[in-house]
Design a protein around this motif. Structure first.
Motif, PDB file in Angstrom:
ATOM      1  N   THR A  14       0.935  -1.159  -0.055  1.00 26.26           N
ATOM      2  CA  THR A  14      -0.030  -0.094   0.169  1.00 26.26           C
ATOM      3  C   THR A  14       0.706   1.177   0.028  1.00 26.26           C
ATOM      4  OG1 THR A  14      -0.218   0.225   2.408  1.00 26.26           O
ATOM      5  CG2 THR A  14      -1.719  -1.025   1.284  1.00 26.26           C
ATOM      6  N   GLY A  15       2.378   1.158  -0.196  1.00 25.31           N
ATOM      7  CA  GLY A  15       2.997   2.397  -0.139  1.00 25.31           C
ATOM      8  C   GLY A  15       3.459   2.832   1.265  1.00 25.31           C
ATOM      9  N   SER A  16       2.802   1.903   2.059  1.00 27.26           N
ATOM     10  CA  SER A  16       3.159   2.503   3.512  1.00 27.26           C
ATOM     11  C   SER A  16       4.797   2.650   3.745  1.00 27.26           C
ATOM     12  CB  SER A  16       2.688   1.275   4.528  1.00 27.26           C
ATOM     13  OG  SER A  16       3.258   1.427   5.818  1.00 27.26           O
ATOM     14  N   THR A  17       4.831   3.807   4.454  1.00 24.53           N
ATOM     15  CA  THR A  17       6.245   3.962   4.901  1.00 24.53           C
ATOM     16  C   THR A  17       6.884   3.056   5.961  1.00 24.53           C
ATOM     17  OG1 THR A  17       5.943   6.544   4.442  1.00 24.53           O
ATOM     18  CG2 THR A  17       7.860   5.910   5.886  1.00 24.53           C
ATOM     19  N   LYS A  18       5.992   2.945   6.807  1.00 24.19           N
ATOM     20  CA  LYS A  18       6.246   2.188   8.029  1.00 24.19           C
ATOM     21  C   LYS A  18       6.765   0.292   7.358  1.00 24.19           C
ATOM     22  CE  LYS A  18       4.283   0.980  12.401  1.00 24.19           C
ATOM     23  NZ  LYS A  18       2.777   0.927  13.012  1.00 24.19           N
ATOM     24  N   PRO A  23      10.964  -4.630   2.937  1.00 25.94           N
ATOM     25  CA  PRO A  23      10.113  -5.548   2.125  1.00 25.94           C
ATOM     26  C   PRO A  23      10.402  -6.897   2.072  1.00 25.94           C
ATOM     27  CG  PRO A  23      11.626  -3.947   0.784  1.00 25.94           C
ATOM     28  CD  PRO A  23      11.831  -3.630   2.299  1.00 25.94           C
ATOM     29  N   SER A  24      11.708  -7.283   2.158  1.00 20.08           N
ATOM     30  CA  SER A  24      11.647  -8.839   1.891  1.00 20.08           C
ATOM     31  C   SER A  24      12.199  -9.625   3.214  1.00 20.08           C
ATOM     32  CB  SER A  24      12.716  -8.927   0.816  1.00 20.08           C
ATOM     33  OG  SER A  24      13.925  -8.311   0.809  1.00 20.08           O
ATOM     34  N   LYS A  25      12.262  -8.733   4.307  1.00 19.96           N
ATOM     35  CA  LYS A  25      12.889  -9.350   5.440  1.00 19.96           C
ATOM     36  C   LYS A  25      11.706  -9.600   6.665  1.00 19.96           C
ATOM     37  CE  LYS A  25      17.196  -7.052   5.160  1.00 19.96           C
ATOM     38  NZ  LYS A  25      17.611  -5.724   4.929  1.00 19.96           N
ATOM     39  N   ASP A  26      11.986 -10.483   7.483  1.00 24.56           N
ATOM     40  CA  ASP A  26      10.912 -10.733   8.222  1.00 24.56           C
ATOM     41  C   ASP A  26      11.324 -10.161   9.571  1.00 24.56           C
ATOM     42  OD1 ASP A  26       9.090 -11.870  10.234  1.00 24.56           O
ATOM     43  OD2 ASP A  26      10.361 -13.601  10.687  1.00 24.56           O
ATOM     44  N   ILE A  27      10.945  -8.738   9.438  1.00 23.03           N
ATOM     45  CA  ILE A  27      11.159  -7.788  10.510  1.00 23.03           C
ATOM     46  C   ILE A  27       9.744  -7.125  10.860  1.00 23.03           C
ATOM     47  CG2 ILE A  27      12.410  -5.515  11.222  1.00 23.03           C
ATOM     48  CD1 ILE A  27      14.610  -6.463   9.417  1.00 23.03           C
ATOM     49  N   ILE A  28       9.386  -6.899  11.980  1.00 19.69           N
ATOM     50  CA  ILE A  28       8.159  -6.263  12.250  1.00 19.69           C
ATOM     51  C   ILE A  28       8.634  -4.949  12.563  1.00 19.69           C
ATOM     52  CG2 ILE A  28       6.239  -6.065  14.053  1.00 19.69           C
ATOM     53  CD1 ILE A  28       6.809  -9.213  14.722  1.00 19.69           C
ATOM     54  N   PRO A  29       7.872  -4.054  11.516  1.00 22.26           N
ATOM     55  CA  PRO A  29       8.005  -2.660  11.875  1.00 22.26           C
ATOM     56  C   PRO A  29       7.395  -1.938  12.942  1.00 22.26           C
ATOM     57  CG  PRO A  29       6.320  -2.865  10.019  1.00 22.26           C
ATOM     58  CD  PRO A  29       6.731  -4.285  10.550  1.00 22.26           C
ATOM     59  N   MET A  30       8.050  -1.369  13.775  1.00 22.74           N
ATOM     60  CA  MET A  30       7.622  -0.652  15.016  1.00 22.74           C
ATOM     61  C   MET A  30       8.066   0.577  15.134  1.00 22.74           C
ATOM     62  SD  MET A  30       6.826  -3.740  17.497  1.00 22.74           S
ATOM     63  CE  MET A  30       5.127  -3.693  17.504  1.00 22.74           C
ATOM     64  N   TRP A  31       8.391   1.239  14.048  1.00 22.16           N
ATOM     65  CA  TRP A  31       9.084   2.653  14.029  1.00 22.16           C
ATOM     66  C   TRP A  31       8.282   3.702  13.917  1.00 22.16           C
ATOM     67  CZ3 TRP A  31      10.885   5.301   9.541  1.00 22.16           C
ATOM     68  CH2 TRP A  31      10.402   4.604   8.397  1.00 22.16           C
ATOM     69  N   GLY A 342      11.871  -3.894  14.043  1.00 22.52           N
ATOM     70  CA  GLY A 342      12.398  -2.539  13.544  1.00 22.52           C
ATOM     71  C   GLY A 342      12.127  -1.493  14.390  1.00 22.52           C
ATOM     72  N   LEU A 343      13.020  -0.881  15.052  1.00 22.12           N
ATOM     73  CA  LEU A 343      12.471   0.068  16.087  1.00 22.12           C
ATOM     74  C   LEU A 343      13.181   1.583  15.437  1.00 22.12           C
ATOM     75  CD1 LEU A 343      13.490  -1.864  19.182  1.00 22.12           C
ATOM     76  CD2 LEU A 343      11.148  -1.397  18.558  1.00 22.12           C
ATOM     77  N   GLY A 350      18.333  12.767  19.169  1.00 17.03           N
ATOM     78  CA  GLY A 350      19.295  13.508  19.939  1.00 17.03           C
ATOM     79  C   GLY A 350      19.854  13.003  21.166  1.00 17.03           C
ATOM     80  N   THR A 351      19.601  11.462  21.262  1.00 18.20           N
ATOM     81  CA  THR A 351      19.921  10.873  22.204  1.00 18.20           C
ATOM     82  C   THR A 351      20.469   9.227  22.070  1.00 18.20           C
ATOM     83  OG1 THR A 351      18.301  11.812  23.610  1.00 18.20           O
ATOM     84  CG2 THR A 351      19.268  10.038  24.972  1.00 18.20           C
ATOM     85  N   ASP A 352      21.765   9.075  22.093  1.00 18.68           N
ATOM     86  CA  ASP A 352      22.284   7.735  21.719  1.00 18.68           C
ATOM     87  C   ASP A 352      22.049   6.884  22.545  1.00 18.68           C
ATOM     88  OD1 ASP A 352      23.663   7.182  19.433  1.00 18.68           O
ATOM     89  OD2 ASP A 352      25.324   8.362  19.997  1.00 18.68           O
ATOM     90  N   GLY A 353      21.675   5.564  22.253  1.00 21.08           N
ATOM     91  CA  GLY A 353      21.792   4.310  23.138  1.00 21.08           C
ATOM     92  C   GLY A 353      20.245   4.035  23.318  1.00 21.08           C
ATOM     93  N   PHE A 354      19.392   4.931  22.912  1.00 20.57           N
ATOM     94  CA  PHE A 354      18.005   4.663  23.282  1.00 20.57           C
ATOM     95  C   PHE A 354      17.179   4.112  22.038  1.00 20.57           C
ATOM     96  CE2 PHE A 354      19.235   7.318  26.562  1.00 20.57           C
ATOM     97  CZ  PHE A 354      18.188   7.238  27.609  1.00 20.57           C
ATOM     98  N   LEU A 355      16.184   3.589  22.162  1.00 23.34           N
ATOM     99  CA  LEU A 355      15.128   3.085  21.135  1.00 23.34           C
ATOM    100  C   LEU A 355      13.841   3.422  21.371  1.00 23.34           C
ATOM    101  CD1 LEU A 355      16.711  -0.538  20.671  1.00 23.34           C
ATOM    102  CD2 LEU A 355      16.977   1.312  19.128  1.00 23.34           C
ATOM    103  N   ARG A 356      12.945   3.782  20.259  1.00 21.93           N
ATOM    104  CA  ARG A 356      11.656   3.853  20.297  1.00 21.93           C
ATOM    105  C   ARG A 356      10.894   2.898  19.899  1.00 21.93           C
ATOM    106  NH1 ARG A 356       8.356   8.549  17.242  1.00 21.93           N
ATOM    107  NH2 ARG A 356       8.350   7.036  15.799  1.00 21.93           N
ATOM    108  N   LEU A 357       9.772   2.279  20.645  1.00 22.34           N
ATOM    109  CA  LEU A 357       9.002   1.338  20.053  1.00 22.34           C
ATOM    110  C   LEU A 357       7.499   1.902  20.034  1.00 22.34           C
ATOM    111  CD1 LEU A 357       9.012  -2.263  21.590  1.00 22.34           C
ATOM    112  CD2 LEU A 357       6.754  -0.900  21.493  1.00 22.34           C
ATOM    113  N   ASN A 358       6.725   1.442  18.732  1.00 23.49           N
ATOM    114  CA  ASN A 358       5.457   1.970  18.437  1.00 23.49           C
ATOM    115  C   ASN A 358       4.384   0.748  18.751  1.00 23.49           C
ATOM    116  OD1 ASN A 358       3.168   2.360  17.173  1.00 23.49           O
ATOM    117  ND2 ASN A 358       4.036   3.409  15.295  1.00 23.49           N
TER     118      ASN A 358
END
Ligand SMILES: Cc1ncc(COP(=O)(O)O)c(C=O)c1O
Length: 380
Positions: A14-18, A23-31, A342-343, A350-358
């Motif tokens: 659907t052209g989803s950025t997320k 596209p061809s990897k088994d990675i759940i996008p949570m970014w 995928g996070l 602006g902060t190294d060492g952190f991740l954001r999960l959607n």
């Protein structure tokens, strides 16, 4: 009407950025911050009807839409706003880049606090301003403003303070007291406030309430440009529609002048969705918030059980902010991608060492992602 947030909806193709990031990897996008849920049925119905009409000429903002927004701000936030204060925009990032251009002169300073939604950090430079970013303080009481450092870093050329409330990514809903201090600070240093309140309807803690900073007093209103949109609330960010609220006529003129010839009209379907959402989307939102609270609790519970990770209570938004520094990973994003999650990279905020999960997704997908995350941490 019951909404089924558990229903998985295929978004690939659907052209989803997320979803198109892997596209061809088994990675759940949570970014990126959109949710994997359909918009409210009243919004879908209004869009279908509008499409059925078939003519998509230039479209203005109706008096009805302005009035619906003014009513909503009064009802939900006790904020008395006039229709003439609203300036419609095709996006909120557009809005704060315009604010940076509308306030002060080339070479002036723009202040914000980190971590923060990445375009806050790029807008000043794109607008020929200097960025002064001051870290928030994280302690046992969560993320708070560091007033001493803010005072210390402020310069005579600081003209604008950019606030994110509720805060992406740390999930704070700032209290009236904290917001009052922001206003005092900006009055003392004669700064305009740009308040991005795009997440204001997504308050997860039932004992917390969003306060538009401009609603605190006539003085705060006079120096504030507030940015809001239906996009996060009703999951319609691809329809590009938001608005600024500017009570100060001088600021409003400068803002509109900076838009001239650059910022396009809001697209027809964006306006249709905004009217339908703000009129008939509230039952859906009540159910969405209940579902998101469940997702938030699941994330909190699972991440707390993992050694080496720290998270904070998510008071609002569907985003969790995770400190991975104790894991001593070279590249945290790549590490978790290699385990299929995928996070977002904290470095961009602006902060190294952190991740954001959607966590704005069906619980089955979230559960799968959390299992992968847990497996990844336990290999260390
Ligand atoms: C705080 C904040 N502001 C603005 C935006 C983007 O707004 P828009 O898509 O309308 O430019 C986001 C999207 O994630 C956000 O989190």
């Amino acid at each position: 009407m019951g909404y089924d947030f558990d229903k998985p909806i295929q978004r690939t193709g659907t052209g989803s950025t997320k979803w198109d990031r892997y596209p061809s990897k088994d990675i759940i996008p949570m970014w990126v911050a959109d949710m994997d849920f359909q918009a409210p049925e009243p919004v879908l119905r209004a869009l279908r009807d509008r499409i059925e009409h078939g003519v998509f000429g230039y479209t203005g903002v109706s008096e009805e839409l302005n009035n619906v927004v003014v009513d909503m701000l009064g009802r939900k936030y006790g904020w008395v706003v006039e229709p003439g204060w609203l300036v419609w925009l095709p996006g909120i990032v557009t809005g704060f880049n315009i604010v940076c251009r509308a306030v002060g002169q080339d070479g002036d300073d723009v202040m914000t606090t980190t971590p923060v939604y990445p375009p806050f950090l790029t807008a000043p430079k794109l607008s020929r301003r200097n960025l002064i970013s001051v870290p928030l303080r994280s302690g046992d009481d969560g993320w708070r403003f560091d007033w001493d450092r803010l005072d210390h870093r402020c310069t005579p050329r600081s003209r604008l303070f950019m606030l994110c409330n509720p805060h992406n990514p740390v999930g704070r809903v700032y209290s009236r007291k904290e917001l009052g201090r922001v206003v005092d600070f900006c009055m003392r240093h004669n700064m305009v406030i740009c308040s991005d309140e795009i997440h204001c309807d997504l308050i997860l803690d039932t004992d917390l309430h969003h306060t538009p900073i401009a609603s605190l007093s006539p003085e705060s209103s006079d120096r504030t440009i507030t940015l809001m949109a239906p996009s996060k609330t009703f999951n319609v960010p691809g329809l590009g529609c938001g608005f600024a609220v500017i009570s100060n006529p001088g600021l409003r003129i400068r803002f509109k002048k900076a838009m001239e010839g650059i910022v396009p009209h809001v697209n027809t379907l964006g306006l249709t969705s905004a009217l339908a959402a703000y009129t008939n989307g509230w039952d859906w939102l009540t159910e969405l918030l209940r579902y998101l609270r469940g997702n938030r609790d699941l994330v909190q519970q699972q991440l707390e059980a993992l050694p080496g990770l720290q998270t904070w209570p998510v008071e609002a938004t569907y985003l969790s902010w995770i400190d991975t520094r104790r894991l001593e990973l070279n590249r945290p994003v790549t590490f978790f991608e290699s385990f299929g999650v995928g996070l977002s990279d904290g470095k961009d905020f602006g902060t190294d060492g952190f991740l954001r999960l959607n966590f704005g997704c069906p619980r089955s997908l979230l559960t799968q992602a959390l299992e992968r995350l847990s497996r990844a941490v336990r290999t260390l």
